[in-house]
Design an enzyme around this catalytic site. Structure first.
Site, mmCIF file in Angstrom:
data_model
loop_
_atom_site.group_PDB
_atom_site.id
_atom_site.type_symbol
_atom_site.label_atom_id
_atom_site.label_comp_id
_atom_site.label_asym_id
_atom_site.label_seq_id
_atom_site.Cartn_x
_atom_site.Cartn_y
_atom_site.Cartn_z
ATOM 1 C CG ASP A 176 0.367 -4.306 2.938
ATOM 2 O OD1 ASP A 176 0.869 -3.701 1.856
ATOM 3 O OD2 ASP A 176 0.075 -3.942 3.460
ATOM 4 C CB SER B 4 5.586 2.748 11.122
ATOM 5 O OG SER B 4 4.456 2.773 12.116
ATOM 6 C CG HIS C 195 -0.559 -0.088 2.592
ATOM 7 N ND1 HIS C 195 -0.196 -1.117 2.817
ATOM 8 C CD2 HIS C 195 -0.372 1.409 3.357
ATOM 9 C CE1 HIS C 195 0.888 -0.644 4.410
ATOM 10 N NE2 HIS C 195 0.513 0.802 4.468
#
Length: 590
Positions: free
Chosen positions: A188, A271, A157
């Protein structure tokens, strides 16, 4: 003897690690390691030593001699018993390197300093809405996994599946451009690349991947751009290795068919893509998400990431000087059944009809840590698993091999693209053997889009097809733009026909769109995922004079760029004039 040593150093009671082993201060051993079991073992052994010593002191000397027991011999026997107890306790605990608290802190400082030289702040700008992501800018984190090739690992993402412009900022404020190299269709994680020759002042390091190092109770550090603060170092202890993949929403990206690691690190925005490192300096997981209300954070295991990195290294040549404009084609086989599995406990599997003998087989295949099995949660309409796998099926084996975890399942699928697998599932208390052909996951991931008057349409991805419970490949509205927006067609809509002509694919839609005349008004049919069984009709007014011509963008896997091709408008030929009729005879007035 233990008694003499305790007198010599009264503040550090001593215990033995086994027969013939040297004596170690109990207090130092308790504080030594990150392993809680070792601390408990040290405490238990110390108490056993004290208890044995006190027992040897209970009988008076003359009574002990009358019973045939010498007090000196009793003390030696007690010490030996304590040593044996210590050896048994130590044998049950994995050996770890002894270190004092100050030494551990110093080691962490060295590891974090080394890791920070590999961590970068990533500035990304998605220039077009595409698939699950909208256009926009963001800050995130990544870290170098190969400093010679310039490979940076981050989240999917962060890289985004669509066109993206990105830069990496190192800790000394050197900035280098990034180019998208690989984005996984499901999980991811993604890879950027940069030219190492562009770094002139920073001594970059790399962080090795060690997915097998993750374990419950492991102390870790998360190094990254948490909360946009350039560099933050957060500590955590891994609490779970088998958490379900987090669900972020019904219209966006969601990971699935994998476990996640959970810890209370309190990581926040910025983060994403941070390395989760252990005291050896290895990355054991990749920070991916968090809970907004709470400190829970979710890390992606690195088993499939490590495989992808190995294939990327083989596909990307080592470049001296400025990076080559094109690299070798990145070929990372990814198989799919277009089926979502969930790991369910055996108690729930029994309610689904799992038999006792099948449960025994699955438990033996997993070992003592196994607590459940993979269960079919849903299938995508039109996918390979539809009609063959049913919701509630408990997966037993694939090609004769017992499959009980996501890593083994995905490894089997990735190695069998285009082949048929023989799957055995337990359905309602009985075995069912089904043959399922493994599809290509990259083939159901869009790599082309059509931009028209500020709007973006492309083929429906597997990600969104799973969210919407509809077939992949349909025409999907990533951004309405002017023309579709003025017709009140919403974002995430599925277009089914244009100008009364069916448009099942993007090419069909573009072919019909190219025939429309400027200023024309044509009907457009669509539906939204919340009302899949209700087709709506809108009136599309073609007014394009304020916008550039419609264009295709195709992702080039060898350059990381999106190649542009103008859509040739081919309006239909004008209608032919009507056939001339014979002249009518003049009217006669009577």
């Amino acid at each position: 003897s233990i008694r003499e040593l305790s007198h010599t150093r009264p503040r550090q009671r001593m215990f033995s690690l086994g027969a013939g082993a040297h004596l170690v201060p109990a207090a130092a051993a308790v504080a030594a390691g990150p392993n809680a079991k070792l601390r408990r073992a040290a405490t238990t052994t110390r108490r056993a030593s004290e208890s044995a010593f006190k027992t040897s002191k209970r009988l008076p000397r003359h009574v002990a001699r009358a019973m045939g027991d010498d007090p000196d011999d009793a003390e030696v026997a007690a010490a030996a018993a304590a040593a044996d107890a210590a050896a048994a306790a130590a044998a049950a605990v994995p050996a770890v390197e002894e270190a004092l608290p100050g030494e551990i802190d110093s080691r962490w400082q060295t590891i974090v300093k080394h890791a920070s030289r590999a961590v970068v702040v990533i500035k990304t700008t998605g220039v077009r809405a595409f698939d699950t992501e909208s256009a926009g800018s963001a800050y995130a984190t990544g870290f170098v996994v190969d400093k010679k090739l310039g490979l940076v690992l981050t989240n999917r993402h962060v890289l985004r599946p669509g066109p993206v412009v990105a830069e990496a900022v190192f800790q000394n404020r050197e900035e280098v451009p990034l180019r998208a190299l690989y984005c996984d269709p499901v999980h991811d994680f993604a890879f950027f690349r940069f030219d190492p020759a562009l770094l002139q002042f920073h001594d970059v390091e790399e962080i090795p991947l060690a997915p097998e190092g993750a374990s419950v109770g492991l102390d870790v550090r998360i190094v990254g751009n948490d909360s946009g603060e350039k560099l933050m170092i957060l500590s955590a202890t891994l609490a779970r290795l088998d958490r379900d993949a987090p669900k972020y929403g019904a219209k966006g990206y969601n990971d699935f068919n994998t476990f996640y690691i959970q810890a209370a690190s309190g990581t926040k925005g910025g983060s994403s893509g941070s390395p989760v490192i252990d005291i050896r300096g290895d990355a054991v997981a990749l920070n991916a998400g968090c809970k907004n209300k709470g400190t829970a954070a979710y890390y992606l295991p690195l088993f499939r990431v490590k495989r992808a990195l190995g294939l990327l290294r083989a596909a990307c040549p080592l470049v001296d000087g400025p990076a080559a404009e094109t690299w070798l084609h990145v070929d990372i086989p990814r198989g799919t059944l277009q089926t979502t599995f969930a790991y369910k406990g055996f108690d729930e599997c029994r309610r689904l009809g799992l038999r006792r003998e099948t449960e025994t087989q699955l438990r033996l295949a997993q070992g003592a840590d196994g607590t459940g099995a993979l269960v079919v949660e849903d299938t995508v309409p039109g996918g390979p698993g539809e009609g063959k796998l049913e919701v509630g099926d408990v997966l037993v084996s694939v090609n004769g091999k017992c499959i009980t975890d996501f890593v083994t399942l995905e490894s089997t699928l990735d190695d069998s693209v285009g082949k048929e697998l023989s799957c055995v599932v337990e359905r309602g208390g009985s075995d069912a053997a089904v043959g399922v052909e493994v599809g290509d996951l990259h083939a159901v991931t869009p790599r082309r889009m059509l931009e028209m008057c500020g709007g973006v349409v492309h083929s429906l991805s597997y990600q969104q097809a799973r969210n919407f419970q509809t077939a992949v490949g349909l025409v999907y509205v990533a951004e309405p733009g002017y023309i579709l927006g003025s017709a009140a067609v919403p974002k995430h809509a599925i277009l089914t026909s244009l100008d009364n002509k069916p448009t099942p694919t993007l090419d069909d839609f573009a072919r019909v769109y190219a025939t429309l005349k400027e200023g024309s008004r044509v009907p457009l049919q669509y539906y939204v995922h919340t009302e899949r069984h209700r087709t709506k009709t809108a009136l599309l007014h073609l007014q394009t004079k304020w916008y550039p011509p419609a264009v295709f963008y195709d992702r080039n896997a060898t350059t990381g760029r999106w190649d542009r091709t103008t859509l040739e408008m081919t309006p239909p030929p004008p209608p032919s004039p009507p056939l001339s009729s014979p002249p009518s005879s003049p009217a006669v007035i009577m």
